[in-house]
Design a protein around this motif. Structure first.
Motif, PDB file in Angstrom:
ATOM      1  N   UNK A  12      -7.062  33.385   4.161  1.00 51.78           N
ATOM      2  CA  UNK A  12      -6.905  32.493   5.332  1.00 51.78           C
ATOM      3  C   UNK A  12      -6.336  32.436   6.246  1.00 51.78           C
ATOM      4  N   UNK A  13      -4.942  33.603   5.654  1.00 52.27           N
ATOM      5  CA  UNK A  13      -3.642  32.912   6.041  1.00 52.27           C
ATOM      6  C   UNK A  13      -3.857  33.223   7.788  1.00 52.27           C
ATOM      7  N   UNK A  39       0.416  35.982  17.212  1.00 59.77           N
ATOM      8  CA  UNK A  39       1.078  35.760  16.997  1.00 59.77           C
ATOM      9  C   UNK A  39       0.703  34.322  15.726  1.00 59.77           C
ATOM     10  N   UNK A  40       0.604  34.751  14.361  1.00 63.44           N
ATOM     11  CA  UNK A  40      -0.359  33.707  13.394  1.00 63.44           C
ATOM     12  C   UNK A  40      -0.118  32.916  14.000  1.00 63.44           C
ATOM     13  N   UNK A  41       0.664  31.532  13.912  1.00 64.36           N
ATOM     14  CA  UNK A  41       0.921  30.473  14.429  1.00 64.36           C
ATOM     15  C   UNK A  41      -0.076  30.163  15.486  1.00 64.36           C
ATOM     16  N   UNK A  42       0.090  30.509  16.871  1.00 65.40           N
ATOM     17  CA  UNK A  42      -0.770  31.008  18.168  1.00 65.40           C
ATOM     18  C   UNK A  42      -2.042  30.541  18.055  1.00 65.40           C
ATOM     19  N   UNK A  61      -4.719  21.506  10.367  1.00 61.88           N
ATOM     20  CA  UNK A  61      -3.151  22.156  11.592  1.00 61.88           C
ATOM     21  C   UNK A  61      -3.051  23.052  11.066  1.00 61.88           C
ATOM     22  N   UNK A  62      -2.847  23.978  12.202  1.00 66.32           N
ATOM     23  CA  UNK A  62      -2.692  25.439  12.401  1.00 66.32           C
ATOM     24  C   UNK A  62      -1.644  25.656  11.277  1.00 66.32           C
ATOM     25  N   UNK A  72      -6.118  22.339   1.758  1.00 63.91           N
ATOM     26  CA  UNK A  72      -6.496  21.947   3.020  1.00 63.91           C
ATOM     27  C   UNK A  72      -7.291  22.704   3.825  1.00 63.91           C
ATOM     28  N   UNK A  73      -7.255  23.961   2.977  1.00 63.44           N
ATOM     29  CA  UNK A  73      -8.729  25.402   4.433  1.00 63.44           C
ATOM     30  C   UNK A  73      -9.653  24.570   3.517  1.00 63.44           C
TER      31      UNK A  73
END
Length: 139
Positions: A12-13, A39-42, A61-62, A72-73
């Motif tokens: 999922x990351x 960008x993974x975080x974006x 959260x992202x 959390x996921x």
């Protein structure tokens, strides 16, 4: 995507699975546009912005997605599953087979029908280890 999901962390990351799942559960209301972001975080932030469209941005959260925080996921997915049950019911034969496979699970005193259904669903998708007690094994 033809990607196989086998866990609730690294698969999922990158935000790809989250984006596709939201798109399918929302019947297209959540767009696939986050997949264009490198960008993974974006990308995770954009995916969660899509989740806001169906009021499904809860518990996460992202950076939780990118850091593969499995609990959390899983909490996010549980909320999504409970608030947007967009899955087609399986054939009766499959349900019977699943219940036969899970017969060994003890029936929790005090567990609700929804908790048991969610636990059965988790086990049906191959979560490892087997979830026998929803709150003890997942939380």
């Amino acid at each position: 995507t033809n990607r196989e999901v086998t866990n609730f962390d690294k698969d999922w990351s990158d935000g790809v699975v989250v984006t596709h799942l939201l798109n399918q559960v929302s019947k297209g209301e959540c767009e696939l546009a986050p997949l264009q972001e490198e960008d993974l975080l974006k990308r995770a932030e954009l995916a969660l912005e899509e989740a806001e469209k169906i009021d499904a941005r809860k518990f996460i959260r992202p950076k939780d997605i990118v850091n593969a925080r499995s609990k959390l996921i899983l909490g996010f997915l549980a909320e999504l599953f409970n608030s947007h049950p967009a899955l087609e019911p399986p054939p009766e034969a499959e349900i019977t087979e699943l219940f036969n496979e899970l017969e060994h699970l003890e029936d929790d005193e005090g567990s609700t029908r929804e908790e048991r259904a969610f636990r059965i669903w988790l086990n049906s998708i191959g979560v490892d280890p087997l979830v026998e007690h929803l709150f003890d094994d997942v939380c």
